[in-house]
Design an enzyme around this catalytic site. Structure first.
Site, short mmCIF file in Angstrom:
data_model
loop_
_atom_site.label_atom_id
_atom_site.label_comp_id
_atom_site.label_asym_id
_atom_site.label_seq_id
_atom_site.Cartn_x
_atom_site.Cartn_y
_atom_site.Cartn_z
N CYS A 1 17.29 -6.42 -6.08
CA CYS A 1 17.39 -5.60 -7.30
C CYS A 1 18.67 -4.76 -7.28
O CYS A 1 18.97 -4.08 -6.30
CB CYS A 1 16.18 -4.68 -7.39
SG CYS A 1 16.19 -3.62 -8.86
N CYS B 1 10.72 0.78 -5.15
CA CYS B 1 10.73 -0.03 -3.92
C CYS B 1 11.51 0.71 -2.83
O CYS B 1 12.52 1.35 -3.12
CB CYS B 1 11.41 -1.39 -4.16
SG CYS B 1 10.52 -2.48 -5.30
N CYS C 1 13.80 -5.63 -13.34
CA CYS C 1 12.90 -5.21 -12.27
C CYS C 1 12.25 -6.46 -11.70
O CYS C 1 11.31 -7.00 -12.28
CB CYS C 1 11.83 -4.24 -12.79
SG CYS C 1 10.67 -3.72 -11.50
N GLN D 1 -6.41 -4.34 -9.72
CA GLN D 1 -5.36 -4.53 -8.73
C GLN D 1 -4.11 -5.10 -9.41
O GLN D 1 -4.21 -5.96 -10.28
CB GLN D 1 -5.83 -5.49 -7.63
CG GLN D 1 -6.99 -4.95 -6.81
CD GLN D 1 -6.57 -3.81 -5.87
OE1 GLN D 1 -5.45 -3.31 -5.93
NE2 GLN D 1 -7.48 -3.40 -5.02
N ASN E 1 -14.98 -6.15 -9.43
CA ASN E 1 -14.03 -7.02 -8.73
C ASN E 1 -14.64 -7.67 -7.48
O ASN E 1 -14.43 -8.86 -7.22
CB ASN E 1 -12.79 -6.21 -8.35
CG ASN E 1 -11.66 -7.05 -7.80
OD1 ASN E 1 -11.22 -8.01 -8.42
ND2 ASN E 1 -11.18 -6.70 -6.62
N ASP F 1 -14.61 0.45 -1.46
CA ASP F 1 -13.23 0.24 -1.93
C ASP F 1 -12.76 1.50 -2.65
O ASP F 1 -12.61 1.50 -3.87
CB ASP F 1 -13.18 -0.98 -2.85
CG ASP F 1 -11.77 -1.28 -3.35
OD1 ASP F 1 -10.80 -0.80 -2.72
OD2 ASP F 1 -11.64 -1.99 -4.37
N CYS G 1 -6.59 1.71 0.52
CA CYS G 1 -5.21 1.77 0.04
C CYS G 1 -4.46 2.94 0.67
O CYS G 1 -3.39 3.32 0.21
CB CYS G 1 -5.16 1.86 -1.49
SG CYS G 1 -6.04 3.26 -2.19
#
Length: 433
Positions: A66, A75, A154, A263, A297, A362, A389
């Site tokens: 990028c 990022c 992007c 997600q 999910n 989760d 996460c």
């Protein structure tokens, strides 16, 4: 300029060096490299810095794809080989489990990997009108800043969404409320792309005409969000195909709205569910709770394997979506869903779910400390699969399960849900000995 040798990477993807007994966190440095650096902030025990020149390069250094890397904060690891990124995240996970939780997994699961680019099917793009910078800026926040990075492309977004960025800037600049439109939510499914414009003021008819024209020209749906996430309404087309993602391995399709939590990486999500089912091993006759279940999910794949599922979720809107998804997939007879604040879970509230054979958790980044503390005499599932996460809260909760509740951490591993970033998604299995 001072120089330092990078020893490792921290949880934010920064190089860690030791200079005169002080830790120096250096953005842009990779393990094994010698770098010149500039100090950004100095504290008694550590310094924050950025690399200004690479004196000796790592063999794992790659050219960032990028052109905005280094400015955009979306990022932080594009300069590191993708496989090395996963290895780094695995080390971050293991370090957190030991440093915070004083636990070690019995085995390390192989990293769940997928496409390194074009994977981000959900994104929240910031929008700012800044005449001094040439007009409308659209993108993620700049690194270490609340400013918006002006993105022309992007590469972590789907290619067709990345290609829309220049046209989106022109579109927003043409609107009468360009200075009152702080974000655009992007949601992509297998057949539909939705853009949700967060309009703080009502649109004029000319604005609506511009947005309709954009939707038709680029083959996307345009929605408006005048207030909270539940206020979204379609502008153009008024009715069209909804957002759906599929889990072919389990013959499941889930409908969702653009502002629902799903997600971001559909490829990794499918593999993560496969791993979760391998660890959980749901079977007919079992009763399994899916906590923080969202719109189903994990619940629906568990039910497809024949188990009865009790899903609990804090958002009533997502509970309604889960109920509807279960009905559409013919799984309503094996599922039940309830709205409850799991951050206030107690032994009594967990016991009220009825006898449970197994548990899947989760949670969001805050973790599930109330849930794991509520595991007790009345509710002792033989197996707990924890999808995380945030390694720090997973480690904290693992300490409770292992040291207080008597579980064994059988294994843990990462899922590279966000390649090119330092974000660590992981999965862990706890069992009663």
């Amino acid at each position: 300029m001072p120089t330092a040798v990078i020893e490792s990477l921290d949880h934010e993807g920064r190089g860690i060096a030791r200079v005169e007994g002080k830790a120096v966190f250096i953005e842009g440095g990779l393990p094994g490299e010698t770098v010149e650096y500039r100090v950004l902030r100095s504290k008694p025990n550590y310094e924050q810095a950025e690399a200004t020149r690479i004196v000796r390069r790592s063999a794992l250094r790659v050219a960032p794809r990028c052109p905005h890397f280094g400015v955009c904060g979306g990022c932080s690891m594009q300069h590191l080989d993708t496989l090395a990124q996963a290895a780094t995240k695995q080390r971050v996970l293991e370090d957190a489990l030991w440093r915070i939780g004083k636990v070690k997994p019995g085995i390390i699961y192989s990293a769940i990997q997928g496409p390194a680019w074009g994977y981000r099917y959900r994104a929240r793009l910031g929008v700012r009108l800044v005449p001094a910078k040439g007009g409308v800026l659209i993108g993620f926040h700049e690194r270490r800043s609340s400013y918006i990075a002006d993105l022309g492309v992007c590469p972590v977004l789907p290619a067709h969404v990345s290609a829309l960025l220049p046209a989106l800037k022109v579109l927003v600049a043409s609107l009468s409320i360009a200075d009152r439109l702080p974000q655009i939510e992007v949601a992509v499914s297998e057949a539909t792309t939705v853009l949700v414009f967060r309009n703080l003021l009502a649109l004029k008819k000319a604005d609506e005409a511009q947005l309709r024209s954009f939707a038709e020209t680029h083959g996307v749906q345009v929605w408006l969000q005048p207030e909270g996430p539940d206020s979204i309404v379609p502008l153009h087309p008024r009715s069209g195909p909804g957002l759906t993602y599929t889990l072919p391995e389990f013959d499941v399709a889930l409908d969702f709205r653009a502002t629902d939590f799903t997600q971001v990486n559909v490829h990794i999500n499918r593999l993560l569910i496969r791993r979760a089912m391998q660890l959980l091993q749901p079977a007919p006759g079992e009763r399994i709770a899916d906590l923080f279940c969202g719109l189903g999910n994990f619940s629906l794949p568990i039910a497809r394997r024949g188990a009865t599922v009790v899903g609990v979720e804090g958002s009533e809107a997502l509970v309604a979506r889960a109920l509807e998804n279960a009905r559409r997939n013919g799984l309503d007879s094996r599922t039940e869903f309830h709205a409850a604040n799991l951050f206030d879970a107690t032994e009594d509230s967990l016991a009220a779910l009825g006898p449970l054979d197994k548990l899947l958790i989760d949670p969001p980044r805050e973790g599930a400390i109330a849930v794991v503390k509520a595991v007790g005499p009345a509710q002792q599932p033989a197996r707990i699969v924890y999808v995380s996460c945030n390694p720090a809260t997973l480690a904290r909760d693992a300490a409770v399960l292992v040291h207080e509740k008597g579980y064994v951490l059988r294994g843990a591993g990462i899922a590279n849900m966000f390649p090119q970033t330092s974000h660590v998604e992981s999965i862990a299995l706890f069992e009663r000995p």
